[in-house]
Motif scaffolding. Structure first.
Motif, short mmCIF file in Angstrom:
data_model
loop_
_atom_site.label_atom_id
_atom_site.label_comp_id
_atom_site.label_asym_id
_atom_site.label_seq_id
_atom_site.Cartn_x
_atom_site.Cartn_y
_atom_site.Cartn_z
N VAL A 131 9.20 -19.78 -90.67
CA VAL A 131 9.47 -20.48 -91.93
C VAL A 131 8.54 -19.93 -93.00
N TYR A 132 9.09 -19.75 -94.19
CA TYR A 132 8.38 -19.08 -95.28
C TYR A 132 8.37 -19.96 -96.53
N PRO A 133 7.41 -20.86 -96.67
CA PRO A 133 7.31 -21.67 -97.89
C PRO A 133 6.69 -20.84 -99.01
N ILE A 134 7.51 -20.07 -99.68
CA ILE A 134 7.02 -19.11 -100.65
C ILE A 134 6.26 -19.81 -101.78
N LEU A 135 5.14 -19.19 -102.17
CA LEU A 135 4.26 -19.68 -103.23
C LEU A 135 3.62 -21.03 -102.92
N ALA A 136 3.56 -21.39 -101.65
CA ALA A 136 2.82 -22.60 -101.29
C ALA A 136 1.35 -22.41 -101.64
N PRO A 137 0.71 -23.39 -102.26
CA PRO A 137 -0.72 -23.26 -102.53
C PRO A 137 -1.49 -23.03 -101.23
N PRO A 138 -2.41 -22.08 -101.21
CA PRO A 138 -3.12 -21.77 -99.97
C PRO A 138 -3.75 -22.98 -99.31
N GLU A 139 -4.24 -23.93 -100.11
CA GLU A 139 -4.91 -25.09 -99.53
C GLU A 139 -3.95 -26.00 -98.75
N LEU A 140 -2.64 -25.81 -98.95
CA LEU A 140 -1.65 -26.60 -98.21
C LEU A 140 -1.20 -25.93 -96.91
N LEU A 141 -1.59 -24.68 -96.70
CA LEU A 141 -1.13 -23.97 -95.51
C LEU A 141 -1.49 -24.67 -94.20
N PRO A 142 -2.69 -25.22 -94.04
CA PRO A 142 -2.97 -25.92 -92.77
C PRO A 142 -2.02 -27.08 -92.53
N GLU A 143 -1.72 -27.86 -93.57
CA GLU A 143 -0.79 -28.99 -93.43
C GLU A 143 0.62 -28.51 -93.12
N LEU A 144 1.04 -27.44 -93.79
CA LEU A 144 2.38 -26.90 -93.57
C LEU A 144 2.51 -26.34 -92.15
N ALA A 145 1.51 -25.61 -91.70
CA ALA A 145 1.56 -25.02 -90.35
C ALA A 145 1.64 -26.11 -89.30
N ALA A 146 0.84 -27.17 -89.47
CA ALA A 146 0.84 -28.25 -88.49
C ALA A 146 2.14 -29.04 -88.54
N GLY A 147 2.67 -29.25 -89.74
CA GLY A 147 3.86 -30.08 -89.88
C GLY A 147 5.14 -29.39 -89.49
N ILE A 148 5.25 -28.09 -89.75
CA ILE A 148 6.48 -27.36 -89.45
C ILE A 148 6.49 -26.87 -88.01
N GLY A 149 5.37 -26.37 -87.53
CA GLY A 149 5.31 -25.81 -86.18
C GLY A 149 5.92 -24.42 -86.15
N GLY A 150 5.46 -23.62 -85.20
CA GLY A 150 5.98 -22.26 -85.08
C GLY A 150 5.38 -21.33 -86.12
N PRO A 151 5.80 -20.06 -86.10
CA PRO A 151 5.25 -19.07 -87.03
C PRO A 151 5.47 -19.45 -88.49
N LEU A 152 4.46 -19.19 -89.31
CA LEU A 152 4.52 -19.50 -90.74
C LEU A 152 4.22 -18.25 -91.54
N ASN A 153 5.08 -17.95 -92.53
CA ASN A 153 4.92 -16.79 -93.41
C ASN A 153 4.26 -17.25 -94.71
N ALA A 154 3.24 -16.52 -95.17
CA ALA A 154 2.63 -16.78 -96.47
C ALA A 154 2.69 -15.50 -97.30
N ILE A 155 2.71 -15.67 -98.62
CA ILE A 155 2.73 -14.51 -99.51
C ILE A 155 1.32 -14.25 -100.03
N ALA A 156 0.93 -12.99 -100.05
CA ALA A 156 -0.34 -12.58 -100.64
C ALA A 156 -0.09 -12.14 -102.07
N VAL A 157 -0.85 -12.69 -103.00
CA VAL A 157 -0.66 -12.37 -104.41
C VAL A 157 -1.97 -11.87 -105.00
N PRO A 158 -1.92 -11.06 -106.07
CA PRO A 158 -3.14 -10.57 -106.69
C PRO A 158 -4.06 -11.72 -107.10
N GLY A 159 -5.33 -11.61 -106.77
CA GLY A 159 -6.30 -12.63 -107.10
C GLY A 159 -6.33 -13.80 -106.14
#
Length: 256
Positions: free
Chosen positions: A189-217
């Motif tokens: 699952v790829y929650p594009i442009l999710a704020p980085p600070e929400l990634l732990p909550e998203l990973a725990a809530g969705i389960g399974g592999p999680l895609n994040a986008i790397a952006v400049p800065g």
């Protein structure tokens, strides 16, 4: 929608390649997410593969820009699939493909086109590139289930969740969609442009592999992994960076 179990024929070799790609998403240390650069043509694909990346993931934005079209549905599907095919043929590593919302193709035809191009997986987003409206999550989950049924194990499905992109900042909404898409057969699952600070909550809530986008800065791929991302992609960012370098070189040549 009603899912079908009629898989596209002749997919044994594709399934093997997809399994190789699928395995890259599991048993990863938090400090070592799967980093997938996004090639937009054969030259960039060869450069990334030569650098040692085990797989690649094409960005629709980067390919569209390279072909002279706007992103968000501006590239004709036949040109997008042809570009994906050229990238796949240029390297020996697995290549996943961003095909936006599937271009309105029926699931079986979409799977056939991806396999003909040689892709081992795909990104499928849950908002329209033209109207930017979020799809009904249950309708979209049913559609993903049809794609999964048509592909069997021959494609790795990365379900993009566009809530943050479309102005819905609630992590709960992204988690609800992500869970539905996982239940429908999405591998990641790829929650594009999710704020980085929400990634732990998203990973725990969705389960399974999680895609994040790397952006400049923003956080580095390693930092995104430590926050919960299994894999890291770049959208069209790498192509834009090279385009900016070319513009700088052009100015140098002009000003000689």
């Amino acid at each position: 929608m009603t899912a079908t179990t009629d898989t596209v024929g002749g997919t044994h070799g594709s399934a093997s390649r997809a399994e190789t790609f699928r395995a890259l998403h599991h048993d990863r240390a938090p400090s070592a997410p799967l980093v997938l650069p996004g090639p937009w043509d054969a030259v960039s694909a060869r450069a990334f593969a030569a650098a040692g990346f085990p797989a690649l993931a094409t960005p629709s934005a980067g390919i569209s820009a390279a072909l002279g079209y706007p992103d968000s549905g501006g590239t004709p599907p036949e040109e997008m699939f042809a570009a994906i095919g050229r990238i796949v043929r240029s390297v020996s590593v697995p290549v996943s493909a961003d095909v936006e919302d599937g271009y309105g193709l029926p699931p079986r035809e979409l799977v056939e086109r991806l396999l003909e191009a040689g892709a081992v997986g795909c990104n499928l987003e849950d908002s329209g590139p033209a109207d930017h409206q979020l799809a009904d999550p249950r309708w979209h989950a049913d559609w993903l289930a049809e794609v999964r049924a048509a592909a069997g194990g021959a494609l790795f499905l990365n379900a993009r969740v566009d809530t943050f992109l479309r102005g819905v900042p609630d992590a709960g909404a992204a988690i609800e969609r992500g869970r539905l898409y996982r239940e429908a057969g999405a591998d990641c699952v790829y929650p594009i442009l999710a704020p980085p600070e929400l990634l732990p909550e998203l990973a725990a809530g969705i389960g399974g592999p999680l895609n994040a986008i790397a952006v400049p800065g923003g956080p580095s791929p390693r930092e995104l992994g430590e926050l919960g991302a299994t894999r890291v992609t770049f959208g069209g960012g790498l192509q834009r960076r090279i385009a900016e370098e070319i513009q700088g070189l052009a100015r140098e040549l002009r000003d000689g």
